[in-house]
Write an enzyme that holds these catalytic residues in place. Structure first.
Site, PDB file in Angstrom:
ATOM      1  CG  HIS A  82       1.653  -2.662 -15.316  1.00  0.00           C
ATOM      2  ND1 HIS A  82       1.099  -3.784 -14.789  1.00  0.00           N
ATOM      3  CD2 HIS A  82       2.354  -2.944 -16.149  1.00  0.00           C
ATOM      4  CE1 HIS A  82       2.003  -4.728 -15.298  1.00  0.00           C
ATOM      5  NE2 HIS A  82       2.734  -4.136 -16.212  1.00  0.00           N
ATOM      6  CG  ASP A 123      -1.396  -5.065 -16.615  1.00  0.00           C
ATOM      7  OD1 ASP A 123      -2.065  -4.371 -15.765  1.00  0.00           O
ATOM      8  OD2 ASP A 123      -0.753  -5.913 -16.239  1.00  0.00           O
ATOM      9  CG  ASN A 146      -3.660  -1.297 -12.526  1.00  0.00           C
ATOM     10  OD1 ASN A 146      -3.509  -1.305 -11.197  1.00  0.00           O
ATOM     11  ND2 ASN A 146      -3.050  -1.959 -13.352  1.00  0.00           N
ATOM     12  CB  SER A 205       1.760   2.750 -17.666  1.00  0.00           C
ATOM     13  OG  SER A 205       3.034   2.150 -18.397  1.00  0.00           O
ATOM     14  CE  LYS A 221      -8.251 -12.622  -5.635  1.00  0.00           C
ATOM     15  NZ  LYS A 221      -8.173 -14.246  -5.991  1.00  0.00           N
ATOM     16  CB  ILE A 222      -8.512 -10.145 -13.247  1.00  0.00           C
ATOM     17  CG1 ILE A 222      -7.076 -10.048 -13.293  1.00  0.00           C
ATOM     18  CG2 ILE A 222      -9.343  -9.890 -14.406  1.00  0.00           C
ATOM     19  CD1 ILE A 222      -6.656 -11.310 -14.279  1.00  0.00           C
ATOM     20  N   GLY A 225       0.583  -1.266   0.079  1.00  0.00           N
ATOM     21  CA  GLY A 225      -0.162  -0.035   0.059  1.00  0.00           C
ATOM     22  C   GLY A 225       0.845   1.290   0.102  1.00  0.00           C
TER      23      GLY A 225
END
Ligand code: GRF
Length: 194
Positions: A114, A150, A112, A141, A96-97, A20
């Site tokens: 990445h 992604d 998101n 990104s 998780k997706i 986190g």
């Protein structure tokens, strides 16, 4: 002097699974005087995620999602997003997706971060793969989330140099530092369109 009184702040939920550090950074940014957003909710699939401690520290609602059944898990997520009047979801190390159905319900409102220069190195172990391929640059990104991993539209990216003796651990630290600059900038960019 520009008066900020009366400016509506948007409500953000941050989804995490681990440390986190991005969450902590976004909370600090949200507490700045001129911030246009507040972090209202922390969601995690992992009850042991270190980042959950920030919920108590900063008095932020948190919800742990049990993922035995994805349909039920996402029902709970949607309920929490509604309950907390969330305008934007920021994934930050969430492992998780999300289903296409959930993404559609929150279209254009899930982003998101990445740790690679997308579209290169989607998925896990990005730095190891970059070293293996003798890349000179890696980076991070921030992108919109769509139903492919992604692969959503890129909002902002930052390049980071890879030196000869860099290990994956070293690169991770360098990239994380840049992530902490990039994510708040990307949020400022997307909230204009919400
Ligand atoms: C970051 O490297 C982020 O890019 C990736 O997961 C990591 C999360 O780190 N998606 P932290 O939990 O924010 O420290």
């Amino acid at each position: 002097m520009v008066k900020l009184i009366g400016i509506k702040k948007i409500n953000i939920a941050v989804f995490i699974s681990g440390t986190g550090s991005n969450l902590k950074n976004l909370i600090s940014h949200s507490l700045r005087k001129k911030s246009r957003y507040r972090i209202c909710l922390i969601i995690s699939n992992n009850s042991k995620a270190k980042g959950l401690n920030y919920a108590k520290k900063y008095n932020i609602n948190k919800k742990i999602i049990h993922y035995e059944n994805i349909t039920n898990a996402e029902k709970t997520i949607l309920k929490e997003l509604k309950r907390n009047s969330i305008d934007l979801v920021c994934l930050a190390g969430f492992m998780k997706i999300l289903s296409a159905k959930l993404i559609k319900k929150f279209k254009g409102k899930i982003i998101n971060i990445h740790p690679s220069l997308l579209p290169k190195y989607k998925g896990l172990n990005t730095h190891q793969r970059a070293i293996k391929n003798k890349e000179k640059f890696c980076g991070c990104s921030v992108h919109y989330v769509n139903s492919k991993l992604d692969s959503g539209k890129i909002i902002l990216q930052k390049k980071v140099r890879i030196f000869k003796n860099d290990t994956a651990e070293k690169i991770k630290k360098k990239v994380l530092k840049q992530e902490h600059i990039l994510y708040p900038k990307a949020i400022s960019k997307v909230i204009v369109n919400l």
